[in-house]
Design a protein around this motif. Structure first.
Motif, PDB file in Angstrom:
ATOM      1  N   SER A 287       0.824  -1.205   0.000  1.00 52.23           N
ATOM      2  CA  SER A 287       0.000   0.000   0.000  1.00 52.23           C
ATOM      3  C   SER A 287       0.859   1.256   0.000  1.00 52.23           C
ATOM      4  N   ASN A 288       0.341   2.284  -0.663  1.00 50.17           N
ATOM      5  CA  ASN A 288       1.116   3.495  -0.901  1.00 50.17           C
ATOM      6  C   ASN A 288       1.352   4.280   0.381  1.00 50.17           C
ATOM      7  N   LEU A 289       2.511   4.905   0.444  1.00 45.47           N
ATOM      8  CA  LEU A 289       2.868   5.735   1.592  1.00 45.47           C
ATOM      9  C   LEU A 289       1.875   6.881   1.777  1.00 45.47           C
ATOM     10  N   GLY A 290       1.262   7.313   0.687  1.00 42.66           N
ATOM     11  CA  GLY A 290       0.270   8.376   0.786  1.00 42.66           C
ATOM     12  C   GLY A 290      -0.912   7.982   1.657  1.00 42.66           C
ATOM     13  N   LEU A 291      -1.312   6.722   1.603  1.00 41.07           N
ATOM     14  CA  LEU A 291      -2.394   6.247   2.460  1.00 41.07           C
ATOM     15  C   LEU A 291      -1.984   6.314   3.922  1.00 41.07           C
ATOM     16  N   GLN A 327      -3.999  -3.035  -2.038  1.00 38.38           N
ATOM     17  CA  GLN A 327      -3.976  -2.053  -3.112  1.00 38.38           C
ATOM     18  C   GLN A 327      -4.603  -2.616  -4.384  1.00 38.38           C
ATOM     19  N   SER A 328      -4.463  -3.928  -4.594  1.00 38.30           N
ATOM     20  CA  SER A 328      -4.977  -4.581  -5.801  1.00 38.30           C
ATOM     21  C   SER A 328      -6.494  -4.680  -5.834  1.00 38.30           C
ATOM     22  N   PRO A 369      -1.087   9.800  -4.246  1.00 39.14           N
ATOM     23  CA  PRO A 369      -0.097   8.734  -4.049  1.00 39.14           C
ATOM     24  C   PRO A 369       1.305   9.245  -4.326  1.00 39.14           C
ATOM     25  N   VAL A 370       2.253   8.828  -3.518  1.00 43.50           N
ATOM     26  CA  VAL A 370       3.643   9.187  -3.805  1.00 43.50           C
ATOM     27  C   VAL A 370       4.137   8.286  -4.925  1.00 43.50           C
ATOM     28  N   PRO A 371       5.127   8.730  -5.698  1.00 41.21           N
ATOM     29  CA  PRO A 371       5.662   7.884  -6.776  1.00 41.21           C
ATOM     30  C   PRO A 371       6.099   6.515  -6.244  1.00 41.21           C
TER      31      PRO A 371
END
Length: 446
Positions: A287-291, A327-328, A369-371
């Motif tokens: 899962s993205n760091l942005g979350l 995330q999927s 979302p971060v890259p």
């Protein structure tokens, strides 16, 4: 101990291949049946399937195995995986079995097992069943042999159950929804449930022929539903996978929304309602760091697990959380289901769309979302991750992204591949870190 049959999500492989065939299915039926012959009551198992051609073969072989050891069989026909888990519990069955390879092509198939509580089996249960598959099982005789029957109302029962996940005063009137069922297990239940709640439903991926499941449609092939949402001027698109335990949303502009944004929406809405348990959300290391940063802004924690929805569920159950996922697109909402359920997750999104009056593009964009970059490196043998040069490259990458990102390196559980992922605020730095580690792994594997 390395297993010959069970992987991260039941048994999965090429239908009629060396691993998964009618003989294997019959062994599973006999071994699992014997394992769950507990108590003096009449024992039963619920068997569902998706729409693959090989499902007929697998269904009859499993039924033969279960009945041969004295367990009654209830067959539902095509039905989502979470519906089988639900029915196993509601019908007081000893076991639930789903025949599906999820988002894989039609030539593959799989066997997923659920206990009487509707949850996936523990590692200990799977290990015991696998061990028993290598042994001759005592067979039932006389009137102890099991019976098999097919029920016709399973879809209606599931539709009724998932509609209960929305408050009784929430209707979907005025919403135009494109729903893509991937020619899979939800091809009737998903469009019907949304229509019964008042939505204007445009259904696609609803003509299964045994060969077309996940073929250019569904949550892993989004071009078709993106185009349809725009062409129909729909409010939102719902893309399910072959067994409907996974969800990807398409907003009104045709932009895909992954599981991280969906978890953020559901988690924060439950927090506002005072219904979020555990003080956070459970997701995987992918899962993205942005979350994670978004949740922290709301005094919530992101609990990370290994990849796989069963690991997410284990953490949810042990920590008392009621929102988790991947995330999927696997969304696990334990207030309503015991496993990932794409239809229930979709209904929570649709309910929020109605209640807020916002467009999907705004409602489902709660963080940037971060890259994030993921690359795979194939290796022939050995353990490239133990090489000093690889370890040094990983340490260098971690230092480069320290405080502004993270590095994740893991072996694939199904293929001879090293997965190299990094994410951070500086996309160029992320790319440099991933490329450097991949180069080191390739050199070590040469």
């Amino acid at each position: 101990m390395e297993r010959a049959y069970f992987g991260t999500d039941g048994i999965r492989g090429r239908a009629n291949g060396q691993l998964l065939n009618a003989a294997t299915a019959m062994k599973v039926g006999q071994a699992a049946g014997r394992h769950f012959l507990r108590g003096s009551h009449r024992h039963r198992v619920v068997i569902g399937k998706d729409t693959r051609l090989s499902g007929y073969m697998m269904e009859t072989a499993l039924a033969a195995g279960f009945t041969s050891v004295g367990m009654d069989v209830i067959m539902t026909g095509p039905l989502p995986t979470p519906a089988v888990a639900l029915l196993a519990r509601e019908m007081r069955a000893d076991l639930g079995v789903m025949i599906s390879a999820s988002h894989n092509p039609f030539a593959d198939n799989g066997i997923k097992l659920f206990g009487p509580d509707g949850f996936k089996l523990s590692d200990a249960d799977e290990a015991a069943i696998e061990a028993a598959m290598g042994q001759e099982q005592p067979l039932a005789t006389g009137d102890a042999i099991g019976r098999a029957r097919r029920i016709e109302d399973a879809r209606g029962r599931y539709i009724h159950a998932i509609k209960q996940s929305l408050p009784s005063d929430v209707r979907l009137d005025g919403l135009k929804i494109v729903v893509d069922c991937a020619h899979g297990a939800a091809y009737t239940v998903a469009p019907e449930a949304f229509w019964e709640l008042g939505a204007d439903v445009v259904a696609m991926g609803v003509a299964p022929n045994g060969l077309n499941i996940n073929d250019g449609v569904g949550s892993t092939s989004l071009d078709a539903i993106r185009q349809r949402v725009i062409a129909e001027r729909a409010d939102i698109g719902i893309a399910l996978d072959g067994d409907a335990d996974r969800l990807i949303v398409i907003d009104e502009r045709g932009v895909a929304v992954d599981g991280d944004q969906i978890m953020a929406l559901i988690g924060l809405r439950l927090q506002q309602a005072g219904s979020l348990r555990g003080g956070g959300v459970v997701a995987t290391v992918m899962s993205n760091l942005g979350l994670e940063r978004l949740l922290a802004q709301h005094d919530l924690e992101l609990i990370r697990t290994k990849v796989g929805d069963r690991h997410v569920l284990e953490a949810m159950r042990s920590g008392g959380y009621n929102v988790g996922g991947e995330q999927s697109g696997h969304m696990i909402l334990t207030d309503h289901a015991t496993t990932g359920d794409g239809c229930i997750a979709a209904l929570q999104v649709l309910g929020a769309l109605v209640q807020t009056g916002q467009k999907a593009s705004r409602l489902l964009h709660l963080f940037d979302p971060v890259p994030q970059l993921l690359k795979n490196v194939t290796y022939a043998a050995g353990n490239p991750l133990a090489d000093p040069a690889v370890q040094a490259a990983i340490r260098a990458g971690e230092e480069q992204l320290a405080g502004q990102g993270r590095v994740l390196i893991r072996k694939s559980g199904t293929e001879p591949k090293i997965r190299v992922m990094a994410e951070g605020d500086d996309g160029r730095a992320v790319e440099q870190v991933v490329d450097a580690i991949c180069a080191a792994v390739k050199a070590a594997a040469a």
